[in-house]
Design a protein around this motif. Structure first.
Motif, PDB file in Angstrom:
ATOM      1  N   UNK A 234      19.761  36.984  32.715  1.00  0.00           N
ATOM      2  CA  UNK A 234      18.325  37.043  32.427  1.00  0.00           C
ATOM      3  C   UNK A 234      17.736  35.844  31.669  1.00  0.00           C
ATOM      4  N   UNK A 235      18.555  35.065  31.018  1.00  0.00           N
ATOM      5  CA  UNK A 235      18.009  33.854  30.390  1.00  0.00           C
ATOM      6  C   UNK A 235      19.099  32.790  30.318  1.00  0.00           C
TER       7      UNK A 235
ATOM      8  N   UNK B 200      22.257  44.557  34.865  1.00  0.00           N
ATOM      9  CA  UNK B 200      22.657  43.604  33.836  1.00  0.00           C
ATOM     10  C   UNK B 200      23.423  44.295  32.706  1.00  0.00           C
TER      11      UNK B 200
ATOM     12  N   UNK C  40      21.322  44.713  22.138  1.00  0.00           N
ATOM     13  CA  UNK C  40      20.003  44.176  22.449  1.00  0.00           C
ATOM     14  C   UNK C  40      19.258  45.104  23.421  1.00  0.00           C
ATOM     15  N   UNK C  41      19.958  45.587  24.416  1.00  0.00           N
ATOM     16  CA  UNK C  41      19.324  46.469  25.396  1.00  0.00           C
ATOM     17  C   UNK C  41      18.941  47.798  24.753  1.00  0.00           C
TER      18      UNK C  41
ATOM     19  N   UNK D 258      13.259  47.783  25.520  1.00  0.00           N
ATOM     20  CA  UNK D 258      12.250  48.676  26.105  1.00  0.00           C
ATOM     21  C   UNK D 258      12.923  49.954  26.612  1.00  0.00           C
TER      22      UNK D 258
ATOM     23  N   UNK E 249      15.169  49.253  29.417  1.00  0.00           N
ATOM     24  CA  UNK E 249      16.439  48.628  29.012  1.00  0.00           C
ATOM     25  C   UNK E 249      17.393  49.646  28.395  1.00  0.00           C
TER      26      UNK E 249
ATOM     27  N   UNK F  82      18.923  51.552  31.121  1.00  0.00           N
ATOM     28  CA  UNK F  82      19.933  50.708  31.778  1.00  0.00           C
ATOM     29  C   UNK F  82      21.239  50.725  30.977  1.00  0.00           C
TER      30      UNK F  82
END
Lengths: 332, 249
Positions: free
Chosen positions: A78-79, A136, A189-190, A194, A197, A200
């Motif tokens: 993702x980044x 992810x 972090x996930x 949100x 996330x 997920x």
């Protein structure tokens, strides 16, 4: 990554009992019992050699096949930071494969032979890689749970009786520890992200939890090679001991980030000072070992394709090296 | 974006797109050692991209960082050369692309270390060591494949043939380059060509390969005119950022 021994019982002992000098066997057993390292040129029982080649090559194959589920997300990371970390991590796995194949080669089996055994389906690799990486969050779950389980298996292997294996494990463990932390960091972090996330992350934990517990191998009473492997100090702890340790360490980590371990039977047992947990679906485990995992065919197809498509490259490198050697010889 | 920011952006885009392409190989290379080396090159390129794109964003001053630039632009705003976005093809095609590009990048970064922009110079100083390895790695493979088997030779020739029309773009000087050069920040790219030709010719000679014939160049990457391949690359690379707007990772 490492899988516990997945093959059937070693027959070497019976096969070689006649041929092997009892004095040599006794001296070997004594050295191992004394925690000495066995080195490539030392005498060793044939069954010990076979067990090691099988375990080390299984371990190496697991590293290589293990590149696929994570490699699946390199192009979609993702980044930029995550992409760099994932590339570095998958590259580490390739490096682990390389050390392990090299360590196994000291026992007289070539890397090509081991690769052929993998591609023909004769050699096993960790069942965990026959599950797909769908989102992810799976990259986080693999680092956290799969590498976490691998560390439990591998830390004791730094003291395994075969010197080259033990030394390879020292370096591998350092890297796996970084992998585990980066995976947990992704999940953290996930889980703090949100709603989508968090969903997920929980979904990934739901799918990877049980396969991670399977990584420790069958229960002790159904683990045919454990006793001999422990006597030879190839293995230091039983499957069930390691599985319990993993659960005890991982459950609080899940709780800390607000994720739920998908096991209704999970409960802290005050008396044992450990978690009680539900029964692993062993039918699924044995099916996956046999090659019936959800993406087992895809994994083997990918390895086969890489090997076959790369044949002309390996041929070219060999032929070129021969030409160079011949030219050098002619010039001398 | 002004000329200097665009200058940094182009450097970042080249590295990003090449890194993305090389990352596709991971786990599928012809040998374990090749998996390691291609991942290593990809990692270097992604690192360079991160530095250059963050710098481009900072110079622009509109709050865009490297991630914003990498994951939230469409094809027409990407400024990489068309060479780096070319598909991996077979291993020879991948090596041809890396070979042609890495020698350019090494020469470019070497010159860029003298940039008056201290940040560009610092990034170049770090990156040039990496790129020197990439150029050596690719050259070694060009020699092995060119002077290997009949099949590898044919594939190497085909790979170079595919990539050759994108070479001239590397050395084109447009108004952005001219402005950066005038400010003492950029590199005279046209002046790198002779050294590049010399390096490439030397490797091709060692590989017993013919130099591909000159052909009409394909240009346009610097101004957003790309091949069809870039859009697919971006749709894959940018998927998560696009699917979950506003999320951080």
């Amino acid at each position: 990554m490492y899988t516990t021994d997945l093959s059937g019982k070693v027959k070497g002992k019976a096969e070689t009992a006649v041929a092997e000098d009892p004095a040599l066997v006794a001296a070997f057993e004594a050295r191992v019992a004394n925690d000495e390292f066995i080195e490539p040129k030392d005498w060793m029982p044939e069954a010990y050699r076979k067990t090691l080649v099988r375990q080390m090559s299984q371990h190496a194959h697991s590293e290589i096949v293990g590149m696929l589920p994570e490699g699946n997300w390199i192009t979609r990371a993702p980044n930029l930071r995550r992409k760099a970390i994932l590339l570095a991590k998958v590259q580490d796995e390739a490096g682990h494969g390389l050390y392990l194949y090299s360590a196994a080669e000291t026992l007289g089996t070539s890397r090509d032979e081991m690769t052929e055994a993998l591609l023909s389906g004769k050699a096993k690799y960790s069942t965990i890689f026959n599950y797909p990486t769908l989102t992810w969050a799976d990259i986080g779950a693999i680092g956290w749970l799969v590498d976490g389980a691998a560390i439990m298996n591998q830390v004791p292997l730094q003291r395994t009786s075969y010197g080259p294996y033990a030394r390879a494990m020292v370096r591998i463990c350092k890297e796996e520890s970084f992998h585990q932390r980066q995976g947990y960091e992704i999940m953290m972090h996930l889980a703090a992200g949100t709603e989508a996330q968090r969903r997920m992350a929980q979904d990934a934990l739901n799918r990877w939890w049980w396969p991670s517990l399977m990584m420790f191998g069958p229960p002790d009473d159904k683990s045919p090679n454990t006793e001999q492997s422990m006597r030879w100090r190839i293995k230091r702890d039983t499957n069930d001991e390691l599985r319990q340790k993993f659960v005890d360490i991982t459950v609080p980590q899940a709780e800390a980030i607000g994720l739920t371990v998908p096991d209704p039977a999970l409960k802290w047992n005050e008396e044992r000072g450990a978690y009680d947990f539900g029964e692993v679906d062993w039918e699924e485990f044995y099916a996956v070992v046999k090659g019936e995992g959800p993406v087992a065919k895809e994994r083997m197809q990918a390895r086969m394709k890489a090997w076959e498509n790369g044949a002309w490259v390996r041929d070219a490198a060999r032929v070129h090296a021969e030409k160079r050697a011949a030219a050098k010889l002619a010039a001398e | 974006m002004d000329a200097l920011a665009t200058y940094a952006l182009r450097l970042g885009d080249d590295s990003l797109i090449l890194g993305q392409r090389l990352g596709e190989w991971c786990g599928h290379a012809p040998a374990l050692e090749v998996d390691l080396s291609l991942a290593n090159v990809a990692l270097d390129q992604i690192g360079q991209a991160t530095h250059f794109l963050n710098l481009a964003g900072a110079l622009e001053g509109e709050g865009r960082d490297g991630d914003k630039l990498a994951f939230h632009r469409d094809v027409m705003d990407f400024t990489n050369c068309v060479l780096v976005e070319q598909p991996n093809g077979d291993f020879a095609q991948t090596i041809a692309r890396l070979f042609l590009f890495a020698h350019y990048q090494e020469l470019l970064f070497t010159a860029l270390t003298a940039s008056k922009d201290t940040q560009l110079a610092a990034i170049a100083a770090k990156a040039v060591k990496e790129t020197a390895y990439h150029a050596t790695l690719a050259s070694d493979w060009v020699v092995r494949l060119g002077d290997g088997t009949e099949e590898s030779r044919a594939r190497m020739i085909a790979g170079l043939d595919w990539m050759w029309r994108f070479v001239d773009e590397l050395f084109v000087t447009d108004e952005v380059d001219a402005a950066a050069l005038k400010a003492g920040v950029g590199v005279d790219k046209a002046a790198l060509r002779a050294a590049w030709d010399q390096r490439v010719d030397a490797v091709l000679a060692e590989a017993t390969l013919p130099r591909p014939a000159a052909r009409r160049p394909v240009l346009g990457g610097r101004s957003g005119r790309h091949s069809e391949h870039l859009g697919h690359l971006l749709s894959e690379m940018q998927f998560l950022q696009r699917a979950y707007p506003g999320a951080t990772w």
